[in-house]
Design a protein around this motif. Structure first.
Motif: not given
Length: 323
Positions: A141-153, A175-179, A205-212
């Motif tokens: 990942d070459t994009v700095a945190f500050a240069d990213k879109r201030p939102a949740v995906v 502020f969320c792009d989730a689906g 970025i949200v991380s959610l467990e699935g089957n495991d």
């Protein structure tokens, strides 16, 4: 959607492993002693990880369904190749109890698995680095945190009530792009597919467990985006049980009611987000040390075979394993 680079890597993965299978296996078995000798010279971090993946302490007898090394089932093929990469160094008649795929319980007998529940009595689940092509894909990942879109995906399959609960909270937040990008997803949860590179345009970025375990956790933590997630309940070779909330990731409550609060905090305190990201990146770096990864994999199997009464332990190597 696979990129050309990823497709090329997959072709190389299969080509390399097919060539290993074609080669006379005796060549690998003759190298075992020297490989184990090299592993014995590893540091304390290697020993600690070895004994975390393989927590066995007592002797045991392989079960009636154990398979010989030369009879390991070929499907799924990536599990087969990931196990054979190291099992081929041992005598082909040695027996292994194994479970390929997602494992949500702890086996009754010592068994090689990809994942296990995070709990005190999970020692019979001996973790190996299975399905690593998928689970340990951590692009740069070459994009700095500050240069990213201030939102949740977030994108994923709705194969777990936790994921549906998250979308019920997040899907209408500005502020969320989730689906879910899956065709089976109800219309109210449906969102277009996003590639990893498209995810990495977002600060959170949200991380959610699935089957495991959550497959995306590794590449999120290796990125310049901040990982938001509830505390994990399953672990793989990545050692999810070793992750510390507030150190390696930003924790979310199980009901996700604190999602907005967390985003507002880190928007106001970007240095705090970047400290967590730096610690997460450092945690990920150890998995790119191929020498250590190979040593640990061989030692996990060696310990399994010794305690299973199938190999007589070398005193110096066993002393290293025991600390």
């Amino acid at each position: 959607m696979a990129t050309l680079q990823r497709t090329t890597a997959k072709v190389f993965y299969y080509a390399r492993n097919v060539m290993r299978d074609i080669a006379p296996q005796a060549i690998f078995r003759r190298r075992l002693a020297s490989r184990l000798q090299q592993a014995r010279l590893s540091d304390e971090a290697v020993r600690r990880r070895l004994n975390h993946y393989n927590k066995l302490q007592d002797a045991f007898t392989p079960g009636p369904d154990a398979v010989r090394i030369d009879k390991i089932p070929f499907e799924p093929s990536m599990y087969y190749y990931d196990l054979k990469e190291f099992a081929r160094y041992f005598d082909r008649s040695l027996l292994i109890d194994l479970k390929f795929g997602d494992v949500i319980g702890v086996p009754k007998l010592p068994t090689l698995v990809k994942d296990r529940p995070i709990r005190a009595d999970n020692g019979n689940a001996v973790v190996m680095k299975f399905n690593k092509f998928r689970h340990f894909h951590m692009p740069l990942d070459t994009v700095a945190f500050a240069d990213k879109r201030p939102a949740v995906v977030w994108r994923g399959d709705l194969n777990n009530p936790i994921r549906t609960r998250f979308l019920d909270v997040a899907r209408d937040l500005p502020f969320c792009d989730a689906g879910s990008h899956k065709r089976s997803a109800p219309a109210k949860y449906s969102k277009p597919f996003l590639s990893i590179s498209q995810h990495l345009r977002y600060r959170y970025i949200v991380s959610l467990e699935g089957n495991d375990v959550a497959t995306n956790l590794k590449w999120i933590m290796n990125s310049n985006s901040l990982c938001l997630m509830p505390p994990p309940t399953y672990e793989t070779w990545f050692g999810e049980s070793q992750l510390e909330a507030g150190i390696h990731y930003a924790p979310l409550d199980p009901d996700f009611a604190d999602l907005g609060e967390k985003v507002r905090y880190f928007e106001g305190h970007p240095a705090a987000a970047e400290r967590i990201i730096a610690a997460a990146n450092a945690y990920c770096r150890k998995f790119s040390n191929e020498r250590d990864e190979h040593a640990i994999s061989l030692l996990v199997l060696y310990k399994y075979f010794v305690l299973g009464g199938q190999i007589e332990p070398d005193p110096e190597l066993w002393r290293f394993i025991g600390g």
